[in-house]
Design an enzyme around this catalytic site. Structure first.
Site, mmCIF file in Angstrom:
data_model
loop_
_atom_site.group_PDB
_atom_site.id
_atom_site.type_symbol
_atom_site.label_atom_id
_atom_site.label_comp_id
_atom_site.label_asym_id
_atom_site.label_seq_id
_atom_site.Cartn_x
_atom_site.Cartn_y
_atom_site.Cartn_z
ATOM 1 N N SER A 49 34.844 41.219 26.250
ATOM 2 C CA SER A 49 35.673 41.256 25.039
ATOM 3 C C SER A 49 36.729 40.169 25.087
ATOM 4 O O SER A 49 37.138 39.731 26.160
ATOM 5 C CB SER A 49 36.387 42.606 24.958
ATOM 6 O OG SER A 49 37.333 42.613 23.922
ATOM 7 N N TYR A 65 41.661 50.137 28.628
ATOM 8 C CA TYR A 65 40.428 49.465 28.167
ATOM 9 C C TYR A 65 40.378 48.004 28.590
ATOM 10 O O TYR A 65 39.353 47.534 29.112
ATOM 11 C CB TYR A 65 40.380 49.594 26.647
ATOM 12 C CG TYR A 65 39.283 48.821 25.946
ATOM 13 C CD1 TYR A 65 37.969 49.289 25.912
ATOM 14 C CD2 TYR A 65 39.562 47.631 25.267
ATOM 15 C CE1 TYR A 65 36.974 48.583 25.229
ATOM 16 C CE2 TYR A 65 38.579 46.933 24.587
ATOM 17 C CZ TYR A 65 37.286 47.409 24.576
ATOM 18 O OH TYR A 65 36.290 46.727 23.899
ATOM 19 N N LYS A 88 37.403 45.443 30.532
ATOM 20 C CA LYS A 88 36.719 44.298 29.927
ATOM 21 C C LYS A 88 36.939 43.036 30.769
ATOM 22 O O LYS A 88 36.035 42.205 30.893
ATOM 23 C CB LYS A 88 37.204 44.117 28.486
ATOM 24 C CG LYS A 88 36.794 45.259 27.575
ATOM 25 C CD LYS A 88 35.339 45.177 27.178
ATOM 26 C CE LYS A 88 34.523 46.363 27.489
ATOM 27 N NZ LYS A 88 33.126 46.278 27.024
HETATM 28 P P1 NAD Z 1 29.917 51.374 19.191
HETATM 29 O O1 NAD Z 1 30.736 52.587 19.381
HETATM 30 O O2 NAD Z 1 29.084 51.292 17.962
HETATM 31 O O3 NAD Z 1 28.932 51.145 20.409
HETATM 32 C C1 NAD Z 1 29.150 51.640 21.697
HETATM 33 C C2 NAD Z 1 27.882 52.323 22.117
HETATM 34 O O4 NAD Z 1 27.986 52.749 23.474
HETATM 35 C C3 NAD Z 1 27.618 53.581 21.266
HETATM 36 O O5 NAD Z 1 26.284 53.580 20.816
HETATM 37 C C4 NAD Z 1 27.871 54.699 22.233
HETATM 38 O O6 NAD Z 1 27.105 55.871 21.969
HETATM 39 C C5 NAD Z 1 27.488 54.051 23.555
HETATM 40 N N1 NAD Z 1 28.081 54.735 24.679
HETATM 41 C C6 NAD Z 1 29.364 55.162 24.820
HETATM 42 N N2 NAD Z 1 29.517 55.802 25.978
HETATM 43 C C7 NAD Z 1 28.306 55.790 26.582
HETATM 44 C C8 NAD Z 1 27.826 56.320 27.794
HETATM 45 N N3 NAD Z 1 28.623 56.991 28.625
HETATM 46 N N4 NAD Z 1 26.519 56.137 28.116
HETATM 47 C C9 NAD Z 1 25.685 55.474 27.265
HETATM 48 N N5 NAD Z 1 26.099 54.953 26.092
HETATM 49 C C10 NAD Z 1 27.381 55.117 25.771
HETATM 50 O O7 NAD Z 1 30.893 50.148 19.287
HETATM 51 P P2 NAD Z 1 30.619 48.603 19.596
HETATM 52 O O8 NAD Z 1 31.776 47.894 19.057
HETATM 53 O O9 NAD Z 1 29.270 48.211 19.197
HETATM 54 O O10 NAD Z 1 30.745 48.569 21.188
HETATM 55 C C11 NAD Z 1 29.798 47.947 22.030
HETATM 56 C C12 NAD Z 1 30.506 47.169 23.116
HETATM 57 O O11 NAD Z 1 31.200 46.090 22.508
HETATM 58 C C13 NAD Z 1 31.544 47.952 23.907
HETATM 59 O O12 NAD Z 1 31.381 47.671 25.286
HETATM 60 C C14 NAD Z 1 32.854 47.392 23.420
HETATM 61 O O13 NAD Z 1 33.856 47.432 24.405
HETATM 62 C C15 NAD Z 1 32.463 45.975 23.101
HETATM 63 N N6 NAD Z 1 33.354 45.295 22.182
HETATM 64 C C16 NAD Z 1 33.522 45.730 20.913
HETATM 65 C C17 NAD Z 1 34.384 45.054 20.081
HETATM 66 C C18 NAD Z 1 34.628 45.479 18.676
HETATM 67 O O14 NAD Z 1 35.584 44.981 18.057
HETATM 68 N N7 NAD Z 1 33.823 46.365 18.101
HETATM 69 C C19 NAD Z 1 35.055 43.929 20.539
HETATM 70 C C20 NAD Z 1 34.874 43.516 21.837
HETATM 71 C C21 NAD Z 1 33.999 44.199 22.657
HETATM 72 C C1 RM4 Z 2 37.828 44.910 21.373
HETATM 73 C C2 RM4 Z 2 39.031 44.327 20.664
HETATM 74 C C3 RM4 Z 2 39.015 44.846 19.268
HETATM 75 C C4 RM4 Z 2 38.972 46.364 19.298
HETATM 76 C C5 RM4 Z 2 37.785 46.827 20.098
HETATM 77 C C6 RM4 Z 2 37.755 48.330 20.242
HETATM 78 O O1 RM4 Z 2 37.718 44.515 22.674
HETATM 79 O O2 RM4 Z 2 40.208 44.709 21.319
HETATM 80 O O3 RM4 Z 2 40.141 44.389 18.553
HETATM 81 O O4 RM4 Z 2 38.863 46.830 17.964
HETATM 82 O O5 RM4 Z 2 37.849 46.289 21.375
#
Ligand code: NAD
Ligand code: RM4
Length: 254
Positions: A144, A157, A161
Site C-alpha cells: 500500500s 495497519y 503494509k
Molecule cells: P476488500 O475488503 O474488498 O478485499 C479484501 C479481501 O480480503 C476480502 O475479499 C476479504 O474477504 C479478504 N480477507 C480478509 N481477511 C481474510 C482472511 N483472514 N483470510 C482470507 N481472506 C481474507 O478490500 P481491498 O481494498 O480489495 O483489499 C485488498 C488488499 O488491498 C488489502 O491487502 C488492502 O490492504 C490492500 N489495499 C487496499 C487499498 C484500498 O484503498 N482499497 C489501498 C492499498 C492497499
Molecule cells: C490503504 C490506504 C487507503 C485506505 C485503505 C484501507 O492502504 O490507506 O487510503 O482507504 O488502505
C-alpha cells in the site's frame, strides 16, 4: 497479447475488490486461477463463474490466511487442480479503522495476523512449490501507499503494509537464485469494501480525491494491469521492486 497464457495464478482474498480484479485480469490474460476467500461462498462462486465465462479454469478454496495451514492447503489444492503454481498474488487484508490511544489488543493482533503473517505464509508456501517445480515464478504482494506514509486511524495497519513491502525485498533476495521474482504493488485509495465506511464520510472522501492529481479515487480494476504486468514475463528483470498505483497521491505535497 495475452501475458499469462498457460500460467496458474493464485490470488488470496479474491472474492472482492482488488483481489477479484487481479484474478479476473489474470484470466483475461490466459491464466487459470485459484482463488482463496475468507467467508462468503456467493461472491467466490461468482468470481469463479466470471473466470469460466472468459474460457479459463478456476476454483475457489475457502480459508483464513491468518492460519499458516491455510497456505499449505491452498497451494496443495492448486497443484491438485492445475498441476503447478506459477504466480502468487498475496492480497488478502483488513483495515478496521480505529483511534490509537484506545486501540483494542485483539484488533491489533488480528490485523497483524491477517495482513502480515498471512502474507508471509502464503508467499512461503507458494515459493516452496515453485522451487520444487524448478522453473521459477512470480510473487506479487498487495502492499500500500500506507507502507510509505502514516494514517491516524491506521496505526495497526500501516506497519503491516510496510512489512509486506519489506517481505518482498527480502524474498526477492532469498528466491532470486530460484528464478522467482518478488514485487509489491502499492495502491493509493481504491474504492472497495475495506474503506466503504471510512469514505462514507463525505469530507474525508473529498479530501482524498483532492489529494489525487488524476482527480479520482481508484477502482479495483486499476490494479489489474500492474499486477498482471509484474506477474508476467514482461517484468522478467523486475524483482524487489514496489510499484505505486495511486493516481499520483503519494507525490502530491503541494
Ligand atoms: P476488500 O475488503 O474488498 O478485499 C479484501 C479481501 O480480503 C476480502 O475479499 C476479504 O474477504 C479478504 N480477507 C480478509 N481477511 C481474510 C482472511 N483472514 N483470510 C482470507 N481472506 C481474507 O478490500 P481491498 O481494498 O480489495 O483489499 C485488498 C488488499 O488491498 C488489502 O491487502 C488492502 O490492504 C490492500 N489495499 C487496499 C487499498 C484500498 O484503498 N482499497 C489501498 C492499498 C492497499
Ligand atoms: C490503504 C490506504 C487507503 C485506505 C485503505 C484501507 O492502504 O490507506 O487510503 O482507504 O488502505
Amino acid at each position: 497479447m495475452k501475458l499469462l497464457e498457460g500460467k496458474t495464478v493464485l490470488v488470496t482474498g479474491a472474492s472482492t475488490g482488488i483481489g477479484r480484479a487481479a484474478a479476473i485480469g489474470a484470466a483475461q490474460h490466459g491464466a487459470d486461477v485459484v482463488i482463496n476467500y475468507a467467508n462468503s461462498d456467493g461472491p467466490a462462486a461468482s468470481c469463479v463463474a466470471e473466470i469460466e465465462a472468459l474460457g479459463q479454469r478456476a476454483i475457489a478454496v475457502k480459508g483464513d490466511v491468518a492460519d499458516p495451514q491455510t497456505a499449505q492447503d491452498f497451494v496443495a489444492k492448486a497443484v491438485e487442480a492445475f498441476g503447478k503454481v506459477d504466480v502468487m498474488v498475496s492480497n488478502a487484508g483488513i483495515c478496521p479503522f480505529h483511534a490509537f490511544l484506545d486501540m483494542p489488543v485483539d484488533v491489533v493482533e488480528r490485523t497483524f495476523k491477517v495482513n502480515l503473517h498471512g502474507a508471509y505464509f502464503m508467499v512461503q508456501a507458494a515459493a516452496q512449490q515453485m522451487v520444487k517445480q524448478g522453473h521459477g515464478g512470480s510473487i506479487v504482494a498487495v502492499s500500500s501507499i500506507s507502507a510509505l506514509v502514516g494514517g491516524e486511524h491506521q496505526t495497526h495497519y500501516t506497519p503491516t503494509k510496510a512489512g509486506v513491502h519489506s517481505l518482498m525485498q527480502s524474498t526477492a533476495i532469498a528466491l532470486g537464485k530460484h528464478g522467482i521474482r518478488c514485487n509489491s504493488v502499492l495502491p493509493g485509495t481504491i474504492l472497495t469494501e475495506i474503506n466503504k465506511d471510512d469514505l462514507a464520510d463525505v469530507e474525508k472522501r473529498r479530501y482524498m480525491e483532492a489529494r489525487t492529481p488524476l482527480g479520482r479515487l481508484g477502482a479495483p480494476e486499476d490494479l489489474a494491469g500492474p499486477i498482471v504486468f509484474l506477474a508476467s514475463d514482461m517484468a522478467a528483470y523486475v524483482t524487489g521492486a514496489a510499484l505505486l498505483v495511486d493516481g499520483g497521491m503519494y507525490v502530491n505535497l503541494q
